[in-house]
Write a protein that holds these residues in place. Structure first.
Motif, PDB file in Angstrom:
ATOM      1  N   ALA A   1      -2.367  77.719 -67.312  1.00 20.94           N
ATOM      2  CA  ALA A   1      -3.439  77.735 -68.303  1.00 20.94           C
ATOM      3  C   ALA A   1      -4.427  78.860 -67.984  1.00 20.94           C
ATOM      4  O   ALA A   1      -5.023  79.453 -68.871  1.00 20.94           O
ATOM      5  N   ALA A   2      -4.591  79.144 -66.675  1.00 19.11           N
ATOM      6  CA  ALA A   2      -5.516  80.206 -66.289  1.00 19.11           C
ATOM      7  C   ALA A   2      -4.823  81.556 -66.172  1.00 19.11           C
ATOM      8  O   ALA A   2      -5.480  82.563 -65.969  1.00 19.11           O
ATOM      9  N   GLY A   3      -3.486  81.560 -66.253  1.00 19.42           N
ATOM     10  CA  GLY A   3      -2.758  82.832 -66.132  1.00 19.42           C
ATOM     11  C   GLY A   3      -1.986  82.969 -64.834  1.00 19.42           C
ATOM     12  O   GLY A   3      -1.400  84.015 -64.563  1.00 19.42           O
ATOM     13  N   GLY A   4      -1.977  81.918 -64.019  1.00 14.23           N
ATOM     14  CA  GLY A   4      -1.278  81.982 -62.729  1.00 14.23           C
ATOM     15  C   GLY A   4       0.148  81.482 -62.863  1.00 14.23           C
ATOM     16  O   GLY A   4       0.410  80.456 -63.501  1.00 14.23           O
TER      17      GLY A   4
ATOM     18  N   MET B   1     -10.471  80.279 -64.099  1.00 11.14           N
ATOM     19  CA  MET B   1      -9.930  81.617 -63.806  1.00 11.14           C
ATOM     20  C   MET B   1      -9.024  81.615 -62.575  1.00 11.14           C
ATOM     21  O   MET B   1      -8.153  82.461 -62.443  1.00 11.14           O
ATOM     22  N   GLY B   2      -9.247  80.671 -61.672  1.00 14.21           N
ATOM     23  CA  GLY B   2      -8.434  80.627 -60.450  1.00 14.21           C
ATOM     24  C   GLY B   2      -7.211  79.729 -60.606  1.00 14.21           C
ATOM     25  O   GLY B   2      -6.365  79.684 -59.722  1.00 14.21           O
ATOM     26  N   GLY B   3      -7.150  78.962 -61.704  1.00 11.40           N
ATOM     27  CA  GLY B   3      -6.005  78.078 -61.938  1.00 11.40           C
ATOM     28  C   GLY B   3      -6.187  76.737 -61.282  1.00 11.40           C
ATOM     29  O   GLY B   3      -6.129  75.705 -61.916  1.00 11.40           O
TER      30      GLY B   3
ATOM     31  N   PRO C   1      -6.032  78.955 -54.901  1.00  9.21           N
ATOM     32  CA  PRO C   1      -5.989  79.560 -56.241  1.00  9.21           C
ATOM     33  C   PRO C   1      -4.616  80.143 -56.527  1.00  9.21           C
ATOM     34  O   PRO C   1      -3.854  80.457 -55.614  1.00  9.21           O
ATOM     35  N   GLN C   2      -4.319  80.276 -57.807  1.00  8.61           N
ATOM     36  CA  GLN C   2      -2.969  80.668 -58.206  1.00  8.61           C
ATOM     37  C   GLN C   2      -2.956  82.035 -58.880  1.00  8.61           C
ATOM     38  O   GLN C   2      -1.912  82.483 -59.316  1.00  8.61           O
ATOM     39  N   THR C   3      -4.087  82.704 -58.944  1.00  6.13           N
ATOM     40  CA  THR C   3      -4.144  83.917 -59.766  1.00  6.13           C
ATOM     41  C   THR C   3      -4.460  85.187 -58.981  1.00  6.13           C
ATOM     42  O   THR C   3      -4.606  86.239 -59.576  1.00  6.13           O
ATOM     43  N   THR C   4      -4.584  85.089 -57.638  1.00  4.45           N
ATOM     44  CA  THR C   4      -4.856  86.304 -56.872  1.00  4.45           C
ATOM     45  C   THR C   4      -3.537  86.978 -56.528  1.00  4.45           C
ATOM     46  O   THR C   4      -2.678  86.366 -55.890  1.00  4.45           O
TER      47      THR C   4
END
Lengths: 432, 568
Positions: A295-298, B198-200, B205-208
């Motif tokens: 959902a956040a883009g990850g 933003m970090g999931g 976190p899943q987005t870095t």
């Protein structure tokens, strides 16, 4: 895992009849939190839970749920021997109240070497007897085999405790394993329940706290038996792939994929394993129904699965299966996407605009009059839509266009005129 | 430790003589920590102490031989209390080693996530971990005379925090049932809602990703994140008002509370929150982009700034294992690197020269007793924390980002915008003495600092989006050849640095140094670690009829120790 219709079998038939098992839970339940090879992320996840929250459970304000007495290295009042004392009582069977053991972190192979040779994970010192003696550290592994058999339930929280996780990854020198590996297949709690596994790295806090109260409510005779799957996961949370509820799954269906991190489309080609991973994070959200990896883009890296991390690494590299499944989806998805755009073209018009053959929107996205192809497509579309039903839409043909459409032009207002002139015109109209 | 209601003098005999007192485990800290002390009960002070990390998991060993892309997601999981900081430090280390640069929007979003992490972590410490040590049940049991006094003392900050008397604050700090305890858990969730958009997810976190962030940032995300940040204007100043009142009360009641957890203010921080335009992930440019950060890197010796040069800070880091459960890696052969590529001298004990060889054994305070290594800077025991970040930024007076936070050379002026409470200005000044109470006070001010940086970062993101600079990741290729990288990061609890050696796309060596590695250091050849220094000499100020050692625990907890970070 659920079948194609999303139905699951009743894997929890292994659970005993609860009628004889809820005894002693009227007042309170102790929770002994044990940290093995952990990062404390599961404790942080539990502190973030809100359905119910950690403090609600400790206040005892959820009707039917016994008040939780939490013994936790990060949250307890006491330190040192005073903190350890209830653990000793539980291990000795003198606590006098029901308790749950919660393991966070994996179990190192500490029991394989002599006590004098140290430990990878310890908590407290001075042995496990009723009174502490000496300062030899107490291995976490020994706490576990002393506490688990007397617990009404043993719950593994997080992927380290449920499946070994990162401390058990290739290259580890600690011999780490999961709670199920350590206690073995025959382990049952005093209520007859095998190890319950709430995976995730870190898990969704609500997944854990909901499992706890669902179990307690059932043991107290409220609610139906919770359903666990073949690996002891709460089936209502983990029996679907995360892809089935993913907000980006629709992109996959239409065959559109992100090229780079930060792109909005399906993330499979930049390394998402969601289609083959059992998890509920995009449905439940990571925190109060917000966030969730995709959902956040990850991209999903499979952190709830027994194969994590090694079977999903290298991370952020397209999974091998995606070359075939993604390729197929691009072909049929491309066709589906084009058909849907046609439907959307008519859905994005008021019936009034079809009659007037014009759209009053000055926004760039709005298109002009329909082409003959549009009309042709709309004709067959309606044929199908109203097949076997009444075509209420026909009545629009006889519907006259509203007379006051485009009122400003009718009033002779030049749109480039100032607001003052427009107000003047409006005022003179009122005078008539 | 065990608290019972106000004991009468006849209820127990005071403990006498010099004895070993072990706190195993020290609770209300992150990760596994035990403290060994020797306490002189006649002089009523701690005369010896040893900090023991009781957990080792082998992250550095597991990272060896893996694909470079795994670095961020494996290393982040070393710590679940500040995983975001590890992910960001790991990404920076990779970017340096791979010679790629994340675009400004990616840096701004990383900053925003790192700042929001503080908004959950700092109140969590102030009210959930440390707060109960100052609560009604604790104070009533350990110091009945203070409880009497608290009931008669009006709280100066009542108009901000709403508690009329000091005793009301103490009641609100009560574990589980206190208002301030519950509010901290609630507010931490608000911060985390902002984070996960933003970090999931949080903690890990899943987005870095290398070269940027994989967050899909849209208008709704910006809106909701902003609305999760702004409640912290009021809440963080409330935290300052509570701790100011509490600390001033203890000092007035007994000036010796200044001695609890006291040590010389020797501190280190690597700076925090990169300037999206100045940061280029290069080692050569680190001195330049380091000083452009929102929080300035630096080292303080006796409260005085020695340097704010990231390269000098980096090359001065050493780890030793004389008292830790590891084998000395230098015997393993291989010539250590004697200098970095700029010719700055590197010690054989520098993380780039280190490898991790665990050797579990029975603890012995004269031999090996901890799973943490002894991290030192310039051969000195340095402490690290959000307060060090505040202090260094204040006295260095170099941060170019002054929209809400103005360093003055002696302190930091914090301009809080209007929210429910009217706009105001707070000023934190370098304290006259340094100990447990000042750590907590400065941490409360650093909470305001983090709230203002979070909001500043929302504005930076909006500005970038307005200018059409929303690109959030960079295309990269798998690295070739051997290369080195270091990520200079920060967590709510202090510094985080990740040191990586790549051999093509494979991780050859990975070393993690953190605030915890510094703070919870065991002794090295020249002396004790910071927490050991602070605990030794701490007076016992509790009632001798109920020997609770509460001030020893206050001293330890004032560091906000994170042992998952310290030993990995």
């Amino acid at each position: 895992m659920a079948d194609k219709n999303g139905k699951h079998g009743n894997a929890s038939s292994i659970l005993p009849d609860r009628a004889t098992r809820g005894i002693g839970l009227e007042e309170l339940v102790h929770v002994f939190w044990v940290s093995g090879m952990s990062c404390d992320g599961c404790s942080i996840a539990f502190a973030g839970a809100s359905n119910p929250s950690m403090e609600q459970l400790q206040w005892g304000t959820v009707p039917g749920v016994p008040k939780m007495v939490l013994h936790h290295p990060m949250f307890s009042e006491d330190a040192g021997d005073d903190f350890i004392e209830p653990y000793r009582q539980a291990a000795a069977g003198t606590l006098g109240a029901p308790y749950i053991v919660v393991l966070e972190g994996s179990v190192p192979d500490d029991e394989s070497f002599p006590t004098a040779d140290g430990f990878f994970s310890s908590m407290g010192a001075g042995g496990f007897g009723p009174t502490p003696g000496g300062d030899q550290p107490n291995r976490v592994t020994e706490w576990l085999y002393r506490l688990a058999p007397g617990a009404i339930a043993s719950i593994a929280i997080g992927t380290c405790a449920t499946w070994g996780g990162i401390p058990a990854a290739a290259g580890n020198i600690t011999g780490s394993m999961s709670l199920m590996d350590y206690l073995g297949k025959d382990y049952r709690s005093t209520a007859g329940v095998p190890v319950i596994n709430v995976p995730g790295c870190a898990p969704v806090g609500d997944n854990f706290s909901e499992t706890v109260i669902t179990l307690l409510l059932w043991l107290r005779g409220v609610g139906y038996p919770p359903v666990f799957d073949e690996l002891g996961r709460p089936a209502w949370m983990f029996d679907q792939t995360v892809h089935r509820h993913c907000p980006k799954a629709g992109y996959y269906e239409e065959g559109v994929f992100a090229d780079e991190p930060g792109d909005n489309q399906c993330l499979v080609e930049i390394g998402c394993w969601g289609p083959v991973v059992q998890c509920n994070i995009v449905e439940r959200g990571a925190q109060n129904h917000m966030g969730g990896c995709m959902a956040a883009g990850g991209a999903c890296i499979g952190c709830t699965m027994p194969g994590f991390p090694d079977k999903y690494a290298p991370f952020y590299k397209a999974p091998p299966g995606s070359a075939i499944s993604g390729g197929i989806s691009k072909v049929y998805g491309g066709a589906i996407r084009r058909l849907r755009r046609m439907s959307m073209k008519t859905g994005n018009r008021e019936p009034l605009w079809d009659n007037a053959e014009e759209i009053p929107s000055p926004w760039a996205a709005a298109k002009g009059p329909r082409t003959n192809t549009d009309k042709f497509a709309a004709y067959f579309y309606k044929k199908l839509q109203y097949n076997g039903s009444t075509h209420h839409g026909k009545r629009y043909k006889k519907q006259p266009l509203p007379k006051s459409r485009d009122i400003l032009t009718q009033m002779g207002v030049d749109h480039s005129q100032s607001v003052d002139v427009l107000r003047e015109k409006a005022r003179s109209r009122e005078e008539i | 430790m065990r608290f019972t209601p106000s004991p009468s003098p006849t209820a127990a005999q005071p403990v006498g003589g010099t004895r070993h007192v072990d706190f195993n485990p020290v609770t209300r800290v992150a990760g596994g920590l035990a403290f060994h002390t020797v306490i002189d009960h006649d002089r009523r002070e701690v005369v010896e102490s040893a900090a023991k990390a009781t957990l080792f998991r082998g992250y550095e060993n597991i990272l060896q031989g893996r694909d470079f892309r795994d670095a961020i997601f494996v290393s982040s999981r070393a710590c679940g209390a500040c995983g975001s900081s590890h992910a960001a430090a790991s990404a920076s280390a990779l970017e340096m080693a791979m010679d790629i640069q994340a675009p400004p929007m990616a840096i701004a979003v990383r900053n925003l996530l790192l700042a929001i992490e503080n908004l959950y972590s700092l109140p969590h410490h102030l009210f959930v971990l440390a707060g109960p040590d100052f609560s009604e049940p604790t104070v009533r049991a350990t110091n009945p005379e203070l409880w009497e006094r608290a009931q008669e003392t009006l709280a100066a900050g009542a108009h901000t925090h709403g508690y009329a008397r000091i005793s009301d604050i103490m009641t609100a700090l009560t574990r589980v049932t206190g208002q301030l305890y519950a509010e901290a858990l609630h507010m931490a969730r608000i911060a985390r809602e902002g984070y996960v958009l933003m970090g999931g997810k949080y903690p890990h976190p899943q987005t870095t990703v290398p070269g940027g962030i994989s967050s899909t940032v849209d208008t709704s995300d910006m809106n909701v994140v902003m609305l999760r940040v702004t409640p912290f204007f009021d809440y963080s100043r409330k935290a300052v008002a509570v701790w100011n009142d509490l600390i001033d009360f203890f000092y007035e009641a007994n000036p010796r509370y200044r001695e609890v957890g006291a040590r010389a203010p020797n501190m280190i921080d690597l700076g925090h929150w990169d300037d999206p335009w100045a940061y280029d992930a290069s080692y050569d440019g680190a001195s330049r982009w380091g000083e452009a950060r929102w929080a300035t890197p630096g080292a303080l010796v006796d409260g005085k700034l020695v340097t704010s040069d990231l390269q000098r800070l980096h090359t001065g880091i050493e780890e030793s294992v004389e008292h830790s459960f590891y084998e000395d890696w230098s015997r393993g052969g291989g010539e250590p690197m004697s200098a970095d590529n700029l010719g700055n001298r590197l010690s054989p004990n520098h993380p780039w020269n280190k490898s991790t060889i665990p050797a579990p054994g029975s603890p012995n305070v004269n031999g090996k007793y901890s799973w943490a290594t002894a991290a030192r800077w310039d051969r000195q025991a340095m402490e690290s924390g959000s307060y060090a970040r505040l202090w260094i930024t204040a006295v260095a007076n170099k941060s170019p980002h002054r929209l809400f936070c103005e360093p003055t050379g002696q302190g930091m002026r914090l301009s809080i915008p209007q929210a429910s409470l009217p706009a105001t200005e707070l000023e934190w000044n370098v304290p006259q003495s340094w100990g447990a109470f000042e750590r907590n006070r400065a941490r409360a001010y650093s909470f305001v600092h983090a709230a203002l940086v979070s909001y500043d970062m929302v504005l930076v993101c909006l500005d970038l989006l307005r200018k059409g600079e929303g690109q959030i990741s960079t295309h990269y290729k798998a690295p070739k050849g051997s290369s080195l990288g270091v990520g200079f990061g920060g967590a709510p609890r202090g510094l985080v640095s990740h040191h990586i050696a790549l051999d093509g796309g494979e991780i050859e060596d990975y070393q993690i140094v953190t605030h915890g590695t510094f703070n919870a250091s065991p002794r090295d050849s020249s002396g004790p670690g910071p927490m050991e220094e602070a605990v030794t000499g701490t007076p016992l100020l509790n009632s001798p009829y109920n020997e609770s050692y509460i001030d020893v625990l206050r001293a330890i907890r004032s560091f906000d120790p994170c042992m998952s970070c310290a030993a990995h």
